[in-house]
Enzyme design. Structure first.
Site, short mmCIF file in Angstrom:
data_model
loop_
_atom_site.label_atom_id
_atom_site.label_comp_id
_atom_site.label_asym_id
_atom_site.label_seq_id
_atom_site.Cartn_x
_atom_site.Cartn_y
_atom_site.Cartn_z
N ASN A 18 0.84 -1.21 0.00
CA ASN A 18 0.00 0.00 0.00
C ASN A 18 0.87 1.25 0.00
O ASN A 18 0.54 2.24 -0.67
CB ASN A 18 -0.95 -0.01 1.20
CG ASN A 18 -2.19 -0.82 0.93
OD1 ASN A 18 -3.04 -0.41 0.15
ND2 ASN A 18 -2.28 -1.99 1.55
N HIS A 114 -7.93 -0.63 6.02
CA HIS A 114 -8.27 -1.89 6.68
C HIS A 114 -8.93 -2.82 5.66
O HIS A 114 -9.80 -2.40 4.90
CB HIS A 114 -9.23 -1.62 7.85
CG HIS A 114 -9.58 -2.86 8.60
ND1 HIS A 114 -8.70 -3.47 9.46
CD2 HIS A 114 -10.69 -3.63 8.59
CE1 HIS A 114 -9.26 -4.56 9.96
NE2 HIS A 114 -10.47 -4.68 9.45
C1 GRF Z 1 -3.16 -4.67 3.95
O1 GRF Z 1 -4.10 -5.64 3.63
C2 GRF Z 1 -3.77 -3.62 4.83
O2 GRF Z 1 -5.10 -3.35 4.57
C3 GRF Z 1 -3.63 -4.25 6.20
O3 GRF Z 1 -2.39 -4.91 6.18
C4 GRF Z 1 -2.04 -5.24 4.83
C5 GRF Z 1 -0.73 -4.59 4.57
O4 GRF Z 1 -0.21 -4.92 3.31
N1 GRF Z 1 -3.80 -3.27 7.23
P1 GRF Z 1 0.98 -4.07 2.70
O5 GRF Z 1 2.11 -4.04 3.73
O6 GRF Z 1 0.47 -2.71 2.38
O7 GRF Z 1 1.40 -4.82 1.48
#
Ligand code: GRF
Length: 194
Positions: A18, A114
């Protein structure tokens, strides 16, 4: 006229996909944010390297160095945020629950993503829980952070279908694709409305 780019910090604990979506969005000249700091509680988070390879300032503040002192850890984080001139925080896979100390200081200026359609399934294992409940739709939410875990005003959501034969990882991958689209979009809308 050049768009004003708000200096933001992105908090990660792991792979940082993300964060990477936010890095790509911030690279666009018309995007209203720039990443002034990436911060991880986990010094081994692979996302730290991704950030550094993108030329960003990336700092680890290991929570294990602050045993039984969550607020002490957050005070070290706060000093870093002040030094970097941060105005908005984006939690992106940050796996530590924050105390009222940091949440209070950043009220209205801290976002989280989330992997569920909140208020359904706050906390962990959201994909497993959606499958176990027999849900036909699932998704992700960007919201402002308040003291309750995965509560706080919702800024945006994206839905995906749950398909026959879905496994938690297949469903997670479908949701993650939407997360990468939703987070930059919701952050931009939030900043433009400020
Ligand atoms: C994502 O699914 C986010 O929504 C959750 O943890 C995961 C993190 O993934 N809070 P990344 O580290 O962004 O790949």
């Amino acid at each position: 006229m050049a768009v004003h780019k708000t200096p933001i910090a992105v908090f990660i604990s792991g792979r940082g996909s993300n964060m990477n979506a936010l890095i790509e969005a911030c690279a666009r000249p018309d995007y209203p944010a720039r990443i002034a700091l990436v911060l991880s509680n986990n010094p081994d988070a692979p996302g730290l390297d991704t950030a550094r390879n993108a030329g960003l300032e990336a700092v680890a503040i290991n929570h294990r160095l602050f045993p039984k002192d969550r607020e002490g850890h957050e005070k070290a984080i706060e000093a870093c945020l002040e030094k970097a001139g941060i105005e908005v925080i984006c939690l992106a896979g940050y796996m530590r629950v924050l105390t009222p100390y940091l949440v209070g200081r950043w009220a209205g200026r801290m976002l989280n993503i989330h992997p569920s359609l909140l208020p359904a399934y706050p906390g962990l294992d959201t994909h497993e829980r959606a499958l176990a409940a027999g849900d036909t739709r699932h998704g992700c939410t960007v919201h402002l952070v308040t003291d309750g875990v995965d509560e706080g005003p919702i800024l945006g959501q994206a839905e995906v279908p749950v398909l026959p034969g879905d496994t938690p990882s297949a469903l997670a991958a479908r949701v993650l694709e939407q997360e990468h689209r939703l987070y930059p979009e919701a952050l931009a809308a939030f900043l433009r409305a400020r």
